[in-house]
Design a protein around this motif. Structure first.
Motif, PDB file in Angstrom:
ATOM      1  N   LEU A   1       0.843  -1.188   0.000  1.00 51.18           N
ATOM      2  CA  LEU A   1       0.000   0.000   0.000  1.00 51.18           C
ATOM      3  C   LEU A   1       0.880   1.239   0.000  1.00 51.18           C
ATOM      4  N   ALA A   2       0.409   2.286  -0.649  1.00 51.17           N
ATOM      5  CA  ALA A   2       1.125   3.563  -0.658  1.00 51.17           C
ATOM      6  C   ALA A   2       0.164   4.674  -0.256  1.00 51.17           C
TER       7      ALA A   2
ATOM      8  N   HIS B   1      -3.711   2.277  -2.940  1.00 49.49           N
ATOM      9  CA  HIS B   1      -3.297   3.682  -2.882  1.00 49.49           C
ATOM     10  C   HIS B   1      -4.333   4.493  -2.101  1.00 49.49           C
ATOM     11  N   VAL B   2      -3.878   5.184  -1.060  1.00 51.21           N
ATOM     12  CA  VAL B   2      -4.721   6.091  -0.283  1.00 51.21           C
ATOM     13  C   VAL B   2      -4.121   7.488  -0.397  1.00 51.21           C
ATOM     14  N   SER B   3      -4.913   8.438  -0.875  1.00 47.67           N
ATOM     15  CA  SER B   3      -4.407   9.796  -1.069  1.00 47.67           C
ATOM     16  C   SER B   3      -4.927  10.729   0.011  1.00 47.67           C
ATOM     17  N   SER B   4      -4.158  11.791   0.245  1.00 50.08           N
ATOM     18  CA  SER B   4      -4.530  12.767   1.270  1.00 50.08           C
ATOM     19  C   SER B   4      -3.920  14.119   0.925  1.00 50.08           C
ATOM     20  N   ALA B   5      -4.368  15.162   1.648  1.00 50.29           N
ATOM     21  CA  ALA B   5      -3.874  16.531   1.454  1.00 50.29           C
ATOM     22  C   ALA B   5      -4.038  16.964   0.006  1.00 50.29           C
ATOM     23  N   VAL B   6      -5.179  16.621  -0.572  1.00 47.83           N
ATOM     24  CA  VAL B   6      -5.526  16.986  -1.945  1.00 47.83           C
ATOM     25  C   VAL B   6      -6.770  17.857  -1.876  1.00 47.83           C
ATOM     26  N   ALA B   7      -6.669  19.076  -2.342  1.00 45.76           N
ATOM     27  CA  ALA B   7      -7.809  19.981  -2.236  1.00 45.76           C
ATOM     28  C   ALA B   7      -9.021  19.426  -2.968  1.00 45.76           C
TER      29      ALA B   7
ATOM     30  N   VAL C   1     -17.386   6.331  -7.577  1.00 47.24           N
ATOM     31  CA  VAL C   1     -16.711   6.070  -8.844  1.00 47.24           C
ATOM     32  C   VAL C   1     -15.221   6.377  -8.673  1.00 47.24           C
ATOM     33  N   HIS C   2     -14.415   5.347  -8.645  1.00 44.55           N
ATOM     34  CA  HIS C   2     -12.966   5.500  -8.537  1.00 44.55           C
ATOM     35  C   HIS C   2     -12.309   4.177  -8.891  1.00 44.55           C
ATOM     36  N   PRO C   3     -11.057   4.178  -9.301  1.00 43.43           N
ATOM     37  CA  PRO C   3     -10.353   2.909  -9.517  1.00 43.43           C
ATOM     38  C   PRO C   3     -10.426   2.058  -8.248  1.00 43.43           C
ATOM     39  N   ARG C   4     -10.557   0.777  -8.429  1.00 43.90           N
ATOM     40  CA  ARG C   4     -10.773  -0.112  -7.288  1.00 43.90           C
ATOM     41  C   ARG C   4      -9.674   0.020  -6.234  1.00 43.90           C
ATOM     42  N   HIS C   5      -8.483   0.319  -6.670  1.00 43.83           N
ATOM     43  CA  HIS C   5      -7.327   0.342  -5.762  1.00 43.83           C
ATOM     44  C   HIS C   5      -7.068   1.716  -5.158  1.00 43.83           C
ATOM     45  N   LEU C   6      -7.824   2.747  -5.576  1.00 46.42           N
ATOM     46  CA  LEU C   6      -7.516   4.118  -5.182  1.00 46.42           C
ATOM     47  C   LEU C   6      -8.661   4.754  -4.400  1.00 46.42           C
ATOM     48  N   VAL C   7      -8.377   5.167  -3.168  1.00 45.92           N
ATOM     49  CA  VAL C   7      -9.359   5.892  -2.353  1.00 45.92           C
ATOM     50  C   VAL C   7      -8.639   7.056  -1.668  1.00 45.92           C
ATOM     51  N   GLY C   8      -9.406   7.843  -0.937  1.00 49.54           N
ATOM     52  CA  GLY C   8      -8.777   8.948  -0.224  1.00 49.54           C
ATOM     53  C   GLY C   8      -9.766  10.037   0.115  1.00 49.54           C
ATOM     54  N   TYR C   9      -9.235  11.163   0.547  1.00 48.09           N
ATOM     55  CA  TYR C   9     -10.043  12.290   1.000  1.00 48.09           C
ATOM     56  C   TYR C   9      -9.666  13.562   0.239  1.00 48.09           C
TER      57      TYR C   9
ATOM     58  N   LEU D   1      -5.354  -2.308   5.017  1.00 48.98           N
ATOM     59  CA  LEU D   1      -4.317  -3.309   5.295  1.00 48.98           C
ATOM     60  C   LEU D   1      -4.877  -4.471   6.106  1.00 48.98           C
ATOM     61  N   ALA D   2      -5.869  -4.165   6.929  1.00 50.53           N
ATOM     62  CA  ALA D   2      -6.482  -5.213   7.757  1.00 50.53           C
ATOM     63  C   ALA D   2      -7.491  -6.050   6.979  1.00 50.53           C
ATOM     64  N   GLY D   3      -7.713  -5.714   5.714  1.00 50.26           N
ATOM     65  CA  GLY D   3      -8.585  -6.538   4.887  1.00 50.26           C
ATOM     66  C   GLY D   3      -9.822  -5.865   4.334  1.00 50.26           C
ATOM     67  N   LYS D   4     -10.059  -4.591   4.665  1.00 51.09           N
ATOM     68  CA  LYS D   4     -11.239  -3.913   4.150  1.00 51.09           C
ATOM     69  C   LYS D   4     -11.095  -3.682   2.649  1.00 51.09           C
ATOM     70  N   ASP D   5     -12.156  -3.986   1.911  1.00 52.62           N
ATOM     71  CA  ASP D   5     -12.154  -3.818   0.462  1.00 52.62           C
ATOM     72  C   ASP D   5     -12.255  -2.330   0.123  1.00 52.62           C
ATOM     73  N   PRO D   6     -11.307  -1.772  -0.610  1.00 59.47           N
ATOM     74  CA  PRO D   6     -11.392  -0.348  -0.932  1.00 59.47           C
ATOM     75  C   PRO D   6     -12.441  -0.014  -1.988  1.00 59.47           C
TER      76      PRO D   6
END
Length: 311
Positions: A50-51, A73-79, A95-103, A242-247
């Motif tokens: 994970l990054a 991939h988890v993103s942060s500090a993005v306006a 709606v997002h790529p399965r591997h990419l989430v964030g705030y 990382l603990a197994g939650k599906d993004p």
């Protein structure tokens, strides 16, 4: 840096402690886009599960290098992640790529200009320097233009390509009559905020921003998020994954829905003639940090009131 610190703390809250239950490798492109792309390729092709990324350019670089989704991939500090061109849809946070989430951490621009008018109702001209090459800056400017139109404020804009042009850009807006200077969520301009403050102070024009930082840097007031708290949200989400939650079914989050923005006020800021720039007591009561001639105060229960989600 504050966001990264929050990420590490958020991971630790979920039991992922560097050197004990997880190995964390830090990368910093130091503002160099070519270096950021090289780092992103190394991460996407490396041994990582994970990054986490902090900032819009970092999100974009890794999303491009990791298009096949080999690394979570988890993103942060993005306006505004929805304008970053990474496969998101503003109309549907699911709606997002399965591997990419964030705030997203889009600071409340209209509320910020509302605070300016509460402090100085007669303000009619505001200057701003911005880099239109930054997607986050473009979004902030869209909101700033709309807010100023609705509030009867003339927004004097000056575009820059890099930080070396910021001072001249600020001077150009002041020459046109700017009474105050607005700093949007723009990495180029924020990187030389000290120079912005010094330049504006010579013209007795206070600086206000949507980028809270060290309140004693000379800005008059700042509205936005504590980036350590922004990072905490991402770190906790990364720990859950990382603990197994599906993004895949996790929506792209909005920081304002989880934590309120903060207001910091510096009554001793350069360029603030007290006769004109008077902060109402009820607004000071909502400030998380207040600096005046007596020093700094951090009211523990201060919470900024108002509508904060702008999409």
């Amino acid at each position: 840096d504050d966001a990264v610190r929050g990420m590490i703390e958020g991971l630790a809250e979920r039991g992922y402690v560097d050197g004990r239950t997880v190995t964390i490798r830090h990368y910093n492109a130091e503002g160099d886009l070519a270096q950021a792309n090289a780092i992103a390729r190394e991460i996407a092709g490396g041994p990582f599960d994970l990054a986490l990324t902090s900032s819009t350019p970092s999100l974009q670089a890794l999303a491009t290098a990791n298009a096949r989704g080999r690394v979570l991939h988890v993103s942060s500090a993005v306006a505004d992640p929805f304008s970053a061109g990474v496969g998101l849809d503003r109309r549907d946070p699911l709606v997002h790529p399965r591997h990419l989430v964030g705030y997203g951490s889009l600071a409340p621009v209209d509320a910020t200009f509302g605070i300016l008018q509460r402090i100085a109702p007669g303000v009619r001209q505001v200057g701003v320097a911005h880099n239109p090459a930054e997607s986050n800056s473009r979004r902030f400017m869209e909101l700033a233009r709309a807010s100023c139109r609705a509030r009867g404020i003339e927004l004097y804009e000056s575009a820059v390509e890099n930080s070396s042009g910021v001072v001249a850009a600020i001077q150009a807006t002041i020459a046109r009559g700017a009474e105050a200077i607005f700093v949007p969520g723009d990495t180029t301009v924020a990187s030389v905020i000290d120079s912005v403050v010094a330049t504006a102070a010579k013209a007795a024009a206070p600086v206000f921003t949507v980028v809270p930082g060290a309140p004693d840097r000379g800005t008059f007031f700042d509205v936005g998020f504590d980036f350590r708290e922004v990072g905490l949200l991402a770190g906790r989400a990364a720990g859950d994954i990382l603990a197994g939650k599906d993004p895949a079914p996790i929506p792209i989050g909005e920081t304002a829905e989880e934590i309120p923005p903060r207001l910091t006020v510096n009554l001793a800021a350069p360029g603030c003639a007290r006769a004109r720039w008077r902060v109402p007591d009820e607004l000071l009561a909502q400030a998380k940090v207040v600096i005046d001639g007596g020093g700094r105060r951090d009211p523990p229960a201060a919470v900024l009131q108002g509508p904060f989600t702008e999409r």
